[in-house]
Design a protein around this motif. Sequence first.
Motif, PDB file in Angstrom:
ATOM      1  N   THR A 254       4.279  16.603  37.493  1.00 49.94           N
ATOM      2  CA  THR A 254       4.962  16.567  36.192  1.00 49.94           C
ATOM      3  C   THR A 254       6.127  15.571  36.235  1.00 49.94           C
ATOM      4  OG1 THR A 254       4.443  18.902  36.025  1.00 49.94           O
ATOM      5  CG2 THR A 254       5.989  18.051  34.409  1.00 49.94           C
ATOM      6  N   VAL A 257       4.788  11.968  36.287  1.00 53.69           N
ATOM      7  CA  VAL A 257       4.330  11.531  34.954  1.00 53.69           C
ATOM      8  C   VAL A 257       5.541  11.281  34.048  1.00 53.69           C
ATOM      9  CG1 VAL A 257       3.099  12.276  32.868  1.00 53.69           C
ATOM     10  CG2 VAL A 257       2.082  12.656  35.122  1.00 53.69           C
ATOM     11  N   TRP A 258       6.496  12.175  34.125  1.00 55.65           N
ATOM     12  CA  TRP A 258       7.701  12.083  33.285  1.00 55.65           C
ATOM     13  C   TRP A 258       8.459  10.773  33.563  1.00 55.65           C
ATOM     14  CZ3 TRP A 258      11.506  16.869  32.786  1.00 55.65           C
ATOM     15  CH2 TRP A 258      12.380  16.654  31.738  1.00 55.65           C
ATOM     16  N   ARG A 260       7.325   8.036  35.039  1.00 56.38           N
ATOM     17  CA  ARG A 260       6.498   6.877  34.684  1.00 56.38           C
ATOM     18  C   ARG A 260       6.529   6.646  33.174  1.00 56.38           C
ATOM     19  NH1 ARG A 260       3.275   4.689  38.921  1.00 56.38           N
ATOM     20  NH2 ARG A 260       2.521   3.278  37.345  1.00 56.38           N
ATOM     21  N   TRP A 261       6.463   7.748  32.448  1.00 56.51           N
ATOM     22  CA  TRP A 261       6.487   7.653  30.988  1.00 56.51           C
ATOM     23  C   TRP A 261       7.828   7.092  30.528  1.00 56.51           C
ATOM     24  CZ3 TRP A 261       9.315  10.770  27.321  1.00 56.51           C
ATOM     25  CH2 TRP A 261       8.951  10.545  26.004  1.00 56.51           C
ATOM     26  N   GLN A 262       8.896   7.561  31.152  1.00 61.00           N
ATOM     27  CA  GLN A 262      10.248   7.064  30.815  1.00 61.00           C
ATOM     28  C   GLN A 262      10.330   5.557  31.039  1.00 61.00           C
ATOM     29  OE1 GLN A 262      13.035   9.275  33.173  1.00 61.00           O
ATOM     30  NE2 GLN A 262      13.719  10.510  31.437  1.00 61.00           N
ATOM     31  N   SER A 263       9.827   5.092  32.207  1.00 59.82           N
ATOM     32  CA  SER A 263       9.949   3.658  32.497  1.00 59.82           C
ATOM     33  C   SER A 263       9.029   2.842  31.592  1.00 59.82           C
ATOM     34  CB  SER A 263       9.683   3.372  33.968  1.00 59.82           C
ATOM     35  OG  SER A 263       8.346   3.590  34.259  1.00 59.82           O
ATOM     36  N   SER A 264       7.912   3.411  31.152  1.00 56.52           N
ATOM     37  CA  SER A 264       7.023   2.647  30.267  1.00 56.52           C
ATOM     38  C   SER A 264       7.607   2.547  28.858  1.00 56.52           C
ATOM     39  CB  SER A 264       5.643   3.293  30.213  1.00 56.52           C
ATOM     40  OG  SER A 264       5.697   4.485  29.451  1.00 56.52           O
ATOM     41  N   ARG A 265       8.492   3.469  28.509  1.00 51.86           N
ATOM     42  CA  ARG A 265       9.115   3.444  27.181  1.00 51.86           C
ATOM     43  C   ARG A 265      10.234   2.415  27.093  1.00 51.86           C
ATOM     44  NH1 ARG A 265      11.867   8.322  26.466  1.00 51.86           N
ATOM     45  NH2 ARG A 265      12.541   7.699  24.417  1.00 51.86           N
TER      46      ARG A 265
END
Lengths: 266, 292
Positions: A254, A257-258, A260-265
């Motif tokens: 979790t 994913v969290w 990675r999602w933050q850096s992709s945003r």
Amino acid sequence: MILSQLRGMAFYEFRQHWRGRLLVALILGLVLTVGINVLVAGGSVRCDTVNLPDLAVCQQGITITITAVTLFLALPLAVLLPIMVAEIIPMDSQRGVRSWLDAMPLQTGTYLLGKLLGLWLALVMALLIAMLISGALWWLATGTFDLLAYAQVWVFGIGVVCVFNGGLGVLLSAGLTTRRRAIAWNAVLIVALAALVQGSDFLSYLNPLRMPIINYHLAVYAPMLMASPDSGELAILLRAFAGGIAGLIISFCTAWVWLRWQSSRM
Amino acid sequence: MIEVTNLSKTYGGAVHALRGIDLDIKNGMFGLVGPNGAGKTTLMRILAGLIRPTTGTVRVLGHDVTTLQGKFEAKSILGYLPQELGLYPNLTGREFLDYIAILKGVTDKRARRQQVTDLLESVRLADVADRRLKTYSGGMKRRIGVAQALLGSPKLLIVDEPTVGLDPEERVRFRNLLSEMASRCTVILSTHIVEDISHSCNDLAVISQGQVIFRGAPGDLITQARGHVWSITTQGERPNSGLAVVSTLQMHDGVQYRVLGTPEPDYNAVSIEPSLEDGYIWLMRQHSPTPA
């Protein structure tokens, strides 16, 4: 390179914990609680003057006392430790460390694992010190006690609880960016998980209070304190360990994913 | 070396930090100058792979930093000094640099130690290397930041406002260090201190409101202001509002102003040779909305 990064992170994270307040607070908390119990128990836990037929009973009494006191520490630690370590990853953002850390060839998984390894190393060291000092206090109070039982309760009881819940605490707040938010988040989450994750055997193994681990050691070393002697089955302890590892894996994924999602945003 | 094509970055769908930037940066020292809020840091962060552009492509030494793999490859050849450098307060300077070197992939212990020692010497922190970072002054923290950016022999060095907080001597020393690095790798220096650029860069871009408004050599920027820089001496009254005052000097016989623009004849203005700062201010005036 990943192994070298992991080694480096573990070493320097450990070193920072070692110089910080967390470990001092942990060691002092554990030792003081044991010390107070030793003082309260006073001379009632010595078997020097007991005659032979009653000696085994007396020594069993000492083991029960020591086990109960040690496991009594595990329960508040299970709740407090995730709150105490909540800031570890968010502080990197708050201090501005992430601004250069994110420019390194460092993968998210390596970063998370490095943080975990550093904390675990520090916790193991702190627990070892607390165990030795507490052991010395018990030795002064009792003269002699079952060292194997003592070590097992510390290593496979309180030690495992600290490793599971310390890791959980780091991972649960990994996506947050301030210390204050992380502490509040973990406090709410740990209490909620402790209250809500129950109802079946399977869920009890995932519950952060780690009752199956505590109950196992009570059933083995202090059976008269346990309503259910079945708790002392090794299979239960192993399932509790598997539950703890599963909880760590779930929270690791979790957090990964969290982040990675933050850096992709961005 | 670095190719930036049609690069745009929009925050929250409303704030346009960069608007269609095209840049081609070769080896050597490249200066990026512009006022606060122009988009310099956003551009630096995109080049360092820290944030993703909204549109456009960025290739760093052939790696497309808008892809995950390309970003990772680019980071392994990058040295980056952010504007705000956070440190681990409980580590010493030497430990901190060793830690960074490990993360950058300098796996050989002896080589790492040597590199750390050399860098501590070159940023003049050798004597405080074993003190914890929380005891360092602002300038010392800045210097340790510079050292960490130079670790691992990067092929691309991105430094964002590096001389802020350094004393004049340190600034000169640091500029020389960067110039030395520029012989081995590409250095991108972002700053709003024009003096830093004039002393070290042979190629520069001026960025304003997310757009490149000038690209060329420092000499070309100076040329733009030629014939527009004047020296005016008055008894104290400021030159009229149509002129930009670059500097004010109190003299024994009045006040000497260095101004940009076209002064009225009764000022007895004397035309003088422009500096890079004059060129920069002249350029910014040409691109700013006309004052009412």
